[in-house]
Scaffold this motif. Structure first.
Motif, short mmCIF file in Angstrom:
data_model
loop_
_atom_site.label_atom_id
_atom_site.label_comp_id
_atom_site.label_asym_id
_atom_site.label_seq_id
_atom_site.Cartn_x
_atom_site.Cartn_y
_atom_site.Cartn_z
N PHE A 20 -1.13 1.77 10.31
CA PHE A 20 -2.17 1.34 9.29
C PHE A 20 -2.68 2.90 8.45
CE2 PHE A 20 -3.07 -2.03 12.41
CZ PHE A 20 -2.60 -2.88 11.60
N GLY A 21 -2.60 3.91 9.05
CA GLY A 21 -3.02 5.12 8.20
C GLY A 21 -2.04 5.45 7.38
N GLY A 30 -0.39 5.43 -4.39
CA GLY A 30 0.45 4.45 -5.43
C GLY A 30 1.69 3.91 -4.71
N ALA A 31 1.86 4.27 -3.68
CA ALA A 31 3.28 3.71 -3.16
C ALA A 31 3.05 2.37 -2.50
CB ALA A 31 3.89 4.69 -2.29
N ARG A 32 2.88 1.28 -3.22
CA ARG A 32 2.48 -0.08 -2.56
C ARG A 32 3.68 -0.54 -1.55
NH1 ARG A 32 -1.44 -3.34 -3.73
NH2 ARG A 32 -1.91 -1.99 -5.32
N ALA A 33 4.92 -0.28 -2.00
CA ALA A 33 6.05 -0.70 -0.99
C ALA A 33 5.87 -0.31 0.24
CB ALA A 33 7.29 -0.42 -1.67
N LEU A 34 5.52 1.24 0.43
CA LEU A 34 5.33 1.93 1.63
C LEU A 34 4.15 1.33 2.39
CD1 LEU A 34 5.95 4.25 3.49
CD2 LEU A 34 4.73 5.62 1.89
N ALA A 35 3.19 0.82 1.55
CA ALA A 35 1.73 0.51 2.16
C ALA A 35 2.32 -0.98 2.82
CB ALA A 35 0.79 0.47 1.03
#
Length: 237
Positions: A20-21, A30-35
């Protein structure tokens, strides 16, 4: 074996917190895929940790208490992050509420209470969500959190069904919570009717327990003025 179980449980919790962190950090970068990937791993880790924790009482209280804190922190972090959809924030907040239900529902077993007696402590969850909803007001998370808390109230009512006295008590307490919610103008129509229905049900259940099959006329001097005041108050609103 105990050490292995404890290590597995701790590992799942650490995995969930770290994932979650990483998800929040990914959103900020800005790395939405990673998030998204990290968020999915975090959810899987939280579910795994919760299932493992159900094996013992101590693990249940520890793990789910920590998960409540984790999901609350996650909801706050996501809410402060631009570009995060409200349903995602709501999901984290509702997960915190759901995690709070488990230890409170288990409290009765730890104290040697019957299932219907354990319904009363469980009402702490909807009580807190009522306060949180009042604090959040028009925030998109408010309604989902309050609905999740109301679901916990339904669970409490179901737990109290086996004993009419406790059922009347739980219904009355739920009515108090609904009445408190009805003090807010935006919740008044729905919560007001709900509170009325809960109070009526609680009264009828209690009357049935006391062997009263029909209300007597002596209740009219109290009920009629109360109804008149309610009607006048509603017209003023």
């Amino acid at each position: 074996l105990d050490l292995s179980f404890a290590a597995a449980r701790a590992g799942q919790l650490v995995l969930a917190v770290a994932a979650f962190g990483l998800a929040v950090a990914g959103l900020r970068a800005g790395a939405r895929a990673l998030a998204v990937t990290a968020g999915a791993v975090g959810v899987a880790g939280a579910v795994g940790a919760g299932l493992l924790a159900l094996a013992t009482e101590a693990a249940t209280y520890t793990a789910f208490g920590l998960l409540v804190v984790v999901f609350v922190a996650l909801a706050v972090a996501l809410d402060r992050q631009e570009g995060v959809a409200p349903p995602v924030v709501s999901a984290a907040a509702c997960a915190a509420v759901a995690c709070a239900v488990v230890p409170l529902a288990s409290l009765g077993s730890s104290l040697g209470l019957a299932v219907y007696e354990a319904a009363v402590p469980l009402l702490a969850v909807p009580a807190v969500t009522v306060l949180v909803g009042a604090r959040l007001k028009g925030h998109p998370v408010a309604v989902p959190v309050e609905v999740t808390g109301a679901a916990a109230g339904v669970v409490a009512v179901a737990m109290a069904v086996d004993d009419a006295r406790f059922l009347a008590l739980v219904l009355a307490l739920c009515g108090v919570l609904a009445a408190g919610t009805a003090l807010r103008p935006e919740r008044r129509p729905l919560a007001g009717y709900l509170a009325t229905g809960l109070f009526v049900l609680a009264a009828w259940v209690r009357l049935a327990v006391s062997g009263v099959s029909a209300p007597e006329a002596y209740t009219l001097p109290v009920t009629v003025p109360a109804l008149v005041v309610g009607v006048l108050r509603r017209r003023r609103d």
